[in-house]
Design a protein around this motif. Structure first.
Motif, short mmCIF file in Angstrom:
data_model
loop_
_atom_site.label_atom_id
_atom_site.label_comp_id
_atom_site.label_asym_id
_atom_site.label_seq_id
_atom_site.Cartn_x
_atom_site.Cartn_y
_atom_site.Cartn_z
N LEU A 452 33.45 28.35 63.39
CA LEU A 452 34.82 27.94 63.11
C LEU A 452 34.94 26.43 62.97
CD1 LEU A 452 36.70 30.18 65.73
CD2 LEU A 452 36.22 30.70 63.33
N TYR A 453 35.76 26.03 62.01
CA TYR A 453 36.15 24.62 61.87
C TYR A 453 37.51 24.42 62.55
CZ TYR A 453 32.42 24.48 58.39
OH TYR A 453 31.22 24.56 57.76
N ASP A 454 37.95 23.18 62.59
CA ASP A 454 39.23 22.89 63.25
C ASP A 454 40.38 23.64 62.60
OD1 ASP A 454 37.95 21.26 65.03
OD2 ASP A 454 38.44 19.38 63.99
N ASP A 455 40.40 23.68 61.26
CA ASP A 455 41.47 24.41 60.57
C ASP A 455 41.42 25.90 60.89
OD1 ASP A 455 42.44 22.14 59.44
OD2 ASP A 455 41.53 22.45 57.46
N ASP A 456 40.20 26.43 61.03
CA ASP A 456 40.05 27.84 61.40
C ASP A 456 40.64 28.11 62.78
OD1 ASP A 456 38.64 28.34 59.03
OD2 ASP A 456 36.74 27.78 59.97
N ARG A 457 40.33 27.22 63.71
CA ARG A 457 40.83 27.40 65.07
C ARG A 457 42.35 27.29 65.10
NH1 ARG A 457 35.86 24.83 66.28
NH2 ARG A 457 34.54 26.20 67.54
N PHE A 458 42.88 26.39 64.30
CA PHE A 458 44.34 26.27 64.25
C PHE A 458 44.96 27.58 63.74
CE2 PHE A 458 48.13 25.57 61.66
CZ PHE A 458 48.99 25.05 62.61
N GLU A 459 44.43 28.09 62.63
CA GLU A 459 44.99 29.32 62.07
C GLU A 459 44.83 30.49 63.03
OE1 GLU A 459 45.05 30.93 57.69
OE2 GLU A 459 43.21 31.63 58.65
N LEU A 460 43.64 30.61 63.63
CA LEU A 460 43.43 31.71 64.57
C LEU A 460 44.32 31.59 65.80
CD1 LEU A 460 39.55 32.12 64.40
CD2 LEU A 460 41.26 33.83 63.77
N GLY A 461 44.60 30.36 66.22
CA GLY A 461 45.51 30.18 67.35
C GLY A 461 46.90 30.69 67.04
N VAL A 462 47.38 30.34 65.84
CA VAL A 462 48.70 30.85 65.42
C VAL A 462 48.65 32.36 65.25
CG1 VAL A 462 50.45 30.76 63.62
CG2 VAL A 462 49.27 28.67 64.30
N GLU A 463 47.58 32.84 64.62
CA GLU A 463 47.45 34.28 64.39
C GLU A 463 47.41 35.04 65.71
OE1 GLU A 463 44.72 37.25 61.58
OE2 GLU A 463 44.14 35.14 61.88
N SER A 464 46.77 34.45 66.71
CA SER A 464 46.73 35.08 68.04
C SER A 464 48.13 35.26 68.59
CB SER A 464 45.89 34.23 68.98
OG SER A 464 45.89 34.77 70.28
N CYS A 488 54.27 28.40 63.95
CA CYS A 488 53.93 29.14 62.73
C CYS A 488 54.71 28.65 61.52
CB CYS A 488 54.16 30.63 62.94
SG CYS A 488 53.80 31.64 61.47
N PHE A 489 56.04 28.77 61.57
CA PHE A 489 56.83 28.49 60.37
C PHE A 489 56.77 27.03 59.95
CE2 PHE A 489 59.31 32.09 62.41
CZ PHE A 489 58.61 33.06 61.71
N ALA A 490 56.61 26.14 60.91
CA ALA A 490 56.52 24.72 60.57
C ALA A 490 55.22 24.40 59.84
CB ALA A 490 56.63 23.87 61.84
N HIS A 491 54.24 25.32 59.93
CA HIS A 491 52.94 25.09 59.29
C HIS A 491 52.60 26.23 58.33
CE1 HIS A 491 52.24 21.88 62.24
NE2 HIS A 491 52.70 22.72 63.15
N ALA A 492 53.62 26.83 57.73
CA ALA A 492 53.40 28.01 56.90
C ALA A 492 52.43 27.75 55.77
CB ALA A 492 54.75 28.51 56.34
N VAL A 500 52.24 34.68 58.10
CA VAL A 500 53.63 34.22 58.02
C VAL A 500 54.57 35.41 57.79
CG1 VAL A 500 55.21 32.65 56.87
CG2 VAL A 500 52.80 32.03 57.08
N SER A 501 54.15 36.35 56.97
CA SER A 501 54.97 37.53 56.68
C SER A 501 55.27 38.33 57.95
CB SER A 501 54.24 38.41 55.66
OG SER A 501 54.92 39.63 55.45
N VAL A 502 54.23 38.61 58.71
CA VAL A 502 54.43 39.37 59.96
C VAL A 502 55.24 38.55 60.95
CG1 VAL A 502 53.29 40.49 61.90
CG2 VAL A 502 52.33 40.71 59.61
N ALA A 503 54.96 37.26 61.04
CA ALA A 503 55.70 36.41 61.97
C ALA A 503 57.18 36.38 61.63
CB ALA A 503 55.13 34.99 61.94
N ALA A 504 57.50 36.35 60.33
CA ALA A 504 58.90 36.36 59.92
C ALA A 504 59.59 37.66 60.34
CB ALA A 504 59.00 36.18 58.40
N ASN A 505 58.88 38.76 60.27
CA ASN A 505 59.45 40.03 60.73
C ASN A 505 59.70 40.01 62.23
OD1 ASN A 505 59.41 41.10 58.16
ND2 ASN A 505 57.46 42.15 58.44
#
Length: 931
Positions: A452-464, A488-492, A500-505
């Motif tokens: 994982l790179y830093d961007d990956d960890r960021f996305e996985l953190g939000v996804e978690s 999430c939404f601030a970094h869509a 983002v779709s699931v988070a919006a729901n």
């Protein structure tokens, strides 16, 4: 439509001859002589021509008008979902228009797919009327009991239109005893499969044009005992052998020694380039030009395959286009043995090459198998990981979990991305403990996962956070959703659209239960961009349903119908009518149809959603299903079924810890008069707390639960006390009802206010305050009239019914107070008529229907069901069990044509034209028990 990864076309084509086949006339005549066979089993060891015989017989059966279906099995078919998917695809190739919706059921109901798919498959074939023969080639590769049970059930209950030809190296895994007793089994074993001397003569002399006299043929036949593979090998060795008789005389010993000797002689006579090609391409189970070129390094892979085929080097075409091939199993074994003996270091690299080719060309299961055979577990993980979220977004959760199951668990545990995908799959399958475990593993290994790179960890953190909130939402908990705004939404723009779709729901769901309905609608409007970028229907369907819920709370019924219709259409078009997504949307549409009085349509939709059970979506969907369906059953006069549905809902609520669903079920029990556990306000903390209507709104779902409990208290008190005299004054029940109305109006929106107002009018009437009751109910009447809502008033209670009649009389007499809405008069008349029909149905005719009344299209009076004879009822019960016409005839000792005559009468009586609709309509009318 998403589904299990489709099989290569080679799986669905019988083997074709390279040159000519020896006609197996004596065997096909033996097989064809059987009149009532359900299973033809062709079993022997490798090299006896099992598949060839099956293919020849299938051609003969096709010429006789039977529909032939071919499925070449491999070890992946030990996964029952994949086996069923391959079987459905094979049938679909032979029968255009076969029900594709069944494929999606396999993905969304993997634990009990057989319950839905097998009866539907049997009925579809039975109703089609054509005789279908399914050939399952290489059955010995299937060792999984669940897959064996599927085939056993198809053999036992498949009806007269479905039969099987199975080739296998053993007799295991089939219900041979029962089939034999019934006279439904024919067998061809190794003894019968051996060439007789005439067939050996035809093969060696007529087809292979060997210069052999009758004595040589007789000697070869005697030495090989008619073993076809050995004769094939002999024919190659004898082509350039000048002293055929001398060679034949030297052949002795068992079949294995003959085969090894001949294989060595065949291989040693080949050009090095051809031999290298054969050895390199022996690794996979099947070949095509691209794969062959990748393995051998020969650019013209197709030309080389055709050259080998022309040399009769045991290469068999697997499809009519000549794209896929396989080596004869026995020859393949020798090639692999030679490869391992002479070039052991090449085997790993060849498996890896095959793995890469399969992965790049859309065959993930084969790719994983070869990666594991090469010992490269990391690459196997990479293959699954690269495909995982695509499968999730396409609702192929069962396929993903099956692929993961091929990899050692300890090697999966440390992969953050893959664990996240596993968490998603289990979440969407409503397997909360498994989802939470995978999510916890993903979070634990995320900091140390070196891929994982830093961007990956960021996305996985939000996804978690999104996955956790999704698990929570299914548990009716929205405590963490507020974090999505910042994280999430601030970094869509940095996240995948699915996240983002699931988070919006999730955020929409919370806003709905916070009473922020306009913000919820605005959220969904913003989310449409992300919904449209996801490839599967799940998130988009949920988005439309949640938007519909928000609009429902505001009583914007035009928008409600629009959103629910979009959800239903999207679920059906992308995933199939019987898909999970379509059924969830159907629950919401069923609720709207019910409130408008369209009970028949509502009941059909809710029955479909009811089959999902504990997988019925978020609590709001379950409430629509259990509560509304129970009301419909009670209106039909079947209180016992209504009680069963509510008991089932209570059990689901208890098993999943869904307190809101529990509260609604208790409210429905009280309101329908089937409460076996009288409501005790002392046991309700929500009702025992302060009763100041001006206190602040309770946070989130706490306010919803409070209002449900308050309504239950009111309904319970109304049911347990006699109506008071007109001058009895304000009762505690009226005070509680007024409190509920005030809180609903202040905090929960127009729809909640409407229902609370009707309940307040009921309480006022019960307390003898007639004028106040009428004045309270009038705005509700105006609203329901304007929106064509009939059930909120009809479900209001006996006092509400009396109020409607009183107001109707005054309106008819022209009372000024009651004449403000011109359409009110017809609407009141409709309510009275519907209420009268309801009373009749409850008291005298449980099977009579309320139909689909809507304002402006008055409902006709209920029509009594047609009377069924005892014989018709018996046949109907068996149809409901998924029995074929032949099985019904056998069980009831009737002729098949007599059964068809009864069915025709049944269809006519119920107003349907096929079995499926017959069962559905019969269940709706309570002529059959619900599943």
């Amino acid at each position: 439509m998403a589904a299990v990864p489709r099989g290569a076309s080679s799986k669905f084509n019988s083997p074709r001859p390279v040159g000519k086949w020896v006609p197996r006339t004596r065997l096909t005549e033996f097989l064809t002589a059987g009149q009532n066979w359900r299973l033809a089993l062709i079993h022997a060891l490798a090299g006896f021509g099992k598949s060839t015989l099956a293919a020849q017989w299938m051609d003969l059966l096709a010429a006789q008008g039977r529909t032939r279906v071919w499925l070449s099995l491999d070890r992946d078919d030990n996964n029952t979902i994949w086996f069923l998917s391959h079987l459905l695809e094979a049938i679909g190739r032979a029968i255009p228009g076969f029900d594709d919706d069944l494929q999606q059921l396999l993905e969304e109901r993997p634990d009990d797919a057989e319950r839905y798919v097998i009866p539907a498959l049997i009925n579809a074939i039975d109703e089609g009327g054509d005789d279908v023969v399914v050939a399952l080639d290489d059955w010995h590769l299937v060792t999984d009991k669940r897959t064996m049970d599927v085939v056993e059930r198809l053999l036992d209950s498949g009806g007269t239109h479905l039969s099987f030809i199975i080739t296998s190296r053993t007799r295991a895994g089939l219900p041979l005893g029962r089939l034999m007793v019934r006279g439904q089994l024919v067998e061809v074993d190794a003894v019968a499969l051996r060439f007789d001397q005439q067939e050996s003569q035809s093969f060696l002399v007529d087809i292979n044009r060997l210069d052999l006299d009758s004595g040589d043929v007789a000697s070869l036949h005697r030495t090989t005992e008619g073993w076809i593979a050995a004769l094939q090998l002999v024919s190659l060795s004898l082509r350039d052998h000048r002293e055929a008789s001398a060679l034949i005389e030297r052949l002795s010993g068992g079949h294995q020694s003959i085969g090894e000797y001949l294989a060595e002689n065949v291989l040693n006579t080949l050009d090095p380039e051809v031999l290298n090609f054969l050895l390199a391409t022996s690794v996979p189970e099947r070949l095509c030009a691209g794969l062959a070129s990748a393995l051998s390094g020969v650019q013209q892979g197709q030309a080389m395959l055709e050259q080998i085929q022309a040399q009769d080097l045991f290469l068999q075409p697997l499809d009519e286009d000549g794209d896929w091939f396989r080596y004869h199993h026995l020859f393949e074994d020798y090639l692999r043995h030679r490869l391992a003996r002479d070039y052991p270091g090449r085997i790993k690299s060849l498996h890896l090459t095959a793995a890469h080719w399969y992965a790049e060309n859309g065959f993930p299961s084969d790719a994983v198998d070869h990666a594991l055979s090469a010992g490269d577990i990391d690459f196997a993980v990479e293959i699954v990981e690269s495909r995982a979220m695509w499968l999730v977004e396409h609702s192929s959760m069962a396929t993903l979990l099956a692929l993961v199951g091929k990899i050692p668990a300890e090697r999966v545990a440390g992969q953050a991305r893959l664990q996240m995908a596993i968490a998603w799959a289990n979440t969407l399958l409503h397997l909360a403990p498994e989802a939470q475990a995978a999510l916890n593993r993903a979070s634990a290994v995320m900091p140390t996962d070196k891929t994982l790179y830093d961007d990956d960890r960021f996305e996985l953190g939000v996804e978690s956070l999104v996955v956790q909130s999704c698990i929570d939402m299914y548990g009716d908990n929205v405590s963490r959703v507020h974090e999505l705004d910042e994280k999430c939404f601030a970094h869509a723009d940095r996240l995948r659209p699915w996240i983002v779709s699931v988070a919006a729901n999730l955020s929409t769901f919370k806003k709905i239960h916070d009473g922020d309905y306009n913000l919820a609608l605005k959220q969904q409007g913003w989310a449409n961009t992300f919904h449209d970028q996801t490839s599967g229907p799940f998130s988009n369907v949920y988005g439309h349903c949640f938007a519909g819920l928000a609009a429902y709370a505001l009583l914007d019924l035009q928008e409600v119908e629009h959103q629910f219709s979009l959800a239903v259409d999207l679920g059906r078009s992308h995933a199939g009518r019987h898909s999970h997504a379509a059924r969830l949307a159907g629950a919401m549409m069923g609720q709207l149809l019910y409130e408008r009085g369209a009970l028949d349509k509502a009941e059909r939709l809710l029955e479909e959603t009811h089959e999902l059970g504990s997988e019925g979506g978020v609590v709001d969907f379950m409430i629509s299903t259990y509560s509304t369906l129970a009301r419909i059953k009670e209106l039909r006069g079947d209180t016992a079924i209504a009680a069963d549905i509510l008991n089932e809902g209570a059990a689901v609520a208890d098993s999943l810890g869904l307190s809101r669903l529990t509260h609604v079920i208790n409210l429905e029990r009280v309101q329908l008069g089937i409460d076996t556990h009288p409501f005790d306000p002392a046991n309700s903390p929500a009702c025992a707390e302060g009763t100041d209507p001006l206190e602040e709104r309770r946070p989130g779902l706490a306010e919803t639960n409070y209002q449900i409990l308050l309504a239950t208290l009111i309904r319970s008190e109304l049911a347990s006390t006699l109506p008071a005299a007109r001058d009895s004054g304000q009762s505690s029940t009226v005070a509680a009802a007024r409190l509920l109305w005030q809180r609903a109006a202040a905090y929960s929106g127009p729809r909640a206010e409407l229902h609370a107002r009707i309940l307040l009018a009921e309480a006022l009437h019960h307390a003898g305050r007639q004028a106040d009751a009428e004045e309270t109910l009038l705005p509700a009447l105006d609203t329901c009239c304007r929106l064509a809502l009939v059930r909120p008033l009809l479900d209001g209670g006996p006092g509400c019914s009396e109020l409607v009649k009183t107001i109707s009389d005054k309106h008819r007499l022209g009372a000024r107070t009651y004449a403000r809405t011109p359409e009110l008069g017809p609407f009141l008349s409709l309510l009275i008529r519907l209420d009268s029909n309801t009373a009749v149905n409850r008291g005298h005719s449980p099977a009579r229907t309320l139909g689909g009344a809507q304002f402006g299209r008055p409902q006709q009076a209920g029509i009594a069901e047609p009377g069924l004879t005892g014989r018709e009822q018996a046949i109907l019960q068996l149809v409901g069990q998924g029995r074929s016409n032949r099985e019904i005839a056998h069980e009831l000792h009737l002729g098949i044509n007599t059964v068809k005559w009864y069915l025709k009468n049944l269809f006519s009586s119920l107003g349907v034209d096929n079995r499926q609709d017959c069962v559905t309509e019969a269940r709706r009318r309570h002529l059959l028990d619900s599943e």
